[in-house]
Design an enzyme around this catalytic site. Sequence first.
Site, PDB file in Angstrom:
ATOM      1  N   LYS A 182       0.531  -1.167  -0.187  1.00  0.00           N
ATOM      2  CA  LYS A 182       0.049  -0.002   0.099  1.00  0.00           C
ATOM      3  C   LYS A 182       0.455   1.222   0.009  1.00  0.00           C
ATOM      4  O   LYS A 182       2.788   1.176  -0.175  1.00  0.00           O
ATOM      5  CB  LYS A 182      -0.795   0.019   0.976  1.00  0.00           C
ATOM      6  CG  LYS A 182      -1.656  -1.550   1.254  1.00  0.00           C
ATOM      7  CD  LYS A 182      -2.482  -2.093   0.251  1.00  0.00           C
ATOM      8  CE  LYS A 182      -3.028  -3.137   0.010  1.00  0.00           C
ATOM      9  NZ  LYS A 182      -4.004  -3.069   0.776  1.00  0.00           N
TER      10      LYS A 182
HETATM   11  C1  LIG Z   1      -4.834  -5.303   1.920  1.00  0.00           C
HETATM   12  C2  LIG Z   1      -5.522  -4.917   1.461  1.00  0.00           C
HETATM   13  C3  LIG Z   1      -6.424  -5.813   2.344  1.00  0.00           C
HETATM   14  C4  LIG Z   1      -6.119  -6.160   3.560  1.00  0.00           C
HETATM   15  O1  LIG Z   1      -4.320  -5.484   3.868  1.00  0.00           O
HETATM   16  P1  LIG Z   1      -3.748  -6.087   5.324  1.00  0.00           P
HETATM   17  O2  LIG Z   1      -3.471  -5.042   5.622  1.00  0.00           O
HETATM   18  O3  LIG Z   1      -3.264  -6.876   4.511  1.00  0.00           O
HETATM   19  O4  LIG Z   1      -4.309  -7.107   6.183  1.00  0.00           O
HETATM   20  C5  LIG Z   1      -8.077  -5.607   2.954  1.00  0.00           C
HETATM   21  N1  LIG Z   1      -8.727  -5.248   1.760  1.00  0.00           N
HETATM   22  C6  LIG Z   1      -8.087  -4.628   0.850  1.00  0.00           C
HETATM   23  C7  LIG Z   1      -8.893  -4.031  -0.371  1.00  0.00           C
HETATM   24  C8  LIG Z   1      -6.465  -4.577   0.407  1.00  0.00           C
HETATM   25  O5  LIG Z   1      -5.980  -4.427  -0.712  1.00  0.00           O
END
Ligand SMILES: *Cc1c(COP(=O)(O)O)cnc(C)c1O
Length: 380
Positions: A182
């Site tokens: 992210k």
């Molecule tokens: C990456 C992601 C998650 C999960 O995030 P984590 O911090 O890895 O648990 C949930 N929803 C979406 C849309 C994502 O892209």
Amino acid sequence: MSRINVMQPWLGAEEIAAVTDVISSGWIAQGPRVAAFEEAFAASQQADHAVAVSSCTAALHLALLVAGVETGDDVVVPSFSFVATANAPTYIGARPVFADIDPLTGNVTGETIRSALTGRTSAVVAVDQGGVPVDLAEIRAVCDPLGIVVVEDAACAIGSTYRGQPVGADAEIAAWSFHPRKIVTTGEGGMITTSRPLWAARARRLREHSMSVSAAERHGSVLAPPEEYTEVGFNYRMTDLQAAVGLVQLQKLPELVERRRQLAEVYAKQLEDIPGLRPVADPPWGTSNFQSFWIEVSDPYPWDREGLLAHLASYDISARRGIMTSHRQPAHAKFAGGPLLASEQLSDSTLILPLFHQMSESEQARVIDALRSAAEESHG
Ligand SMILES: *Cc1c(COP(=O)(O)O)cnc(C)c1O
């Protein structure tokens, strides 16, 4: 020629110094840095309350719990998302009901949500997929009158805007991710933001075993007050080591988003004259951070998605298949319902191009050249 990765976090000396400070302080678990990160995050996202947790997956789980989702309920989610979106309801014994998406944005809409609602729907998860802001007001106009809570899964969307505000600012509750894939990263980590003080307070307890007195508070007094465990909770705490990194990263957010949007603009302009490649774009109601810069590959482009991925790989360019669909995964096949044509179509025909803060002009040119040279080759 060196490998071009799809994503690279932007970390440096300031993050190292921040972590060193935390270690020197002697307090590395959830403590003052987590509190400071929550405060800074709430301010930057224009949220009333922010509760840091160990991941966005944990944030989604707690968001659904504090919103009142119970075993046996239905929760409408997009299938076109990282699998964590569909997993979260199942942790509570609720059933994920899959809604289709708008093929232009990759996001659920008021219309697709409405047609997935059941008599047992207590919540909806609306994702800002790949950073593209979801039209939250349209979805809330459907759900609010029915008493259905809309949780915004803003995992990808820090730095994106919706109707002139940061995404999530209009959500009753939203979940965020700090995974390195992210934009802002703490290694692993997540956040809940909410306008409801009682939901924030309960999430704060649930992340820490539902202790009535936090570990930080107990440590702060010589004679710790007795604690009580008010309900079954979880260990979803973030550490001060992570929060210290998050505080530095958050300051870099405007610069990160600006650079990503510049790179996205170059891609969009350069791809304009390549027939059969459609890049993701800002929707009319907001701006994307382009967390995932995807392109849809279709006729008359001479290769399909898999062929193009292989072509890019031969140039040492690591693109990625587009967003997955959960209803076609073994873990969720039993929840598959009606057809999800747009979800399947977009998932099967898109790929995500490399885009990261440090990406140089020549690296981006290499990606564009590879897309062009593939367009000029015909099938073997
Ligand atoms: C990456 C992601 C998650 C999960 O995030 P984590 O911090 O890895 O648990 C949930 N929803 C979406 C849309 C994502 O892209």
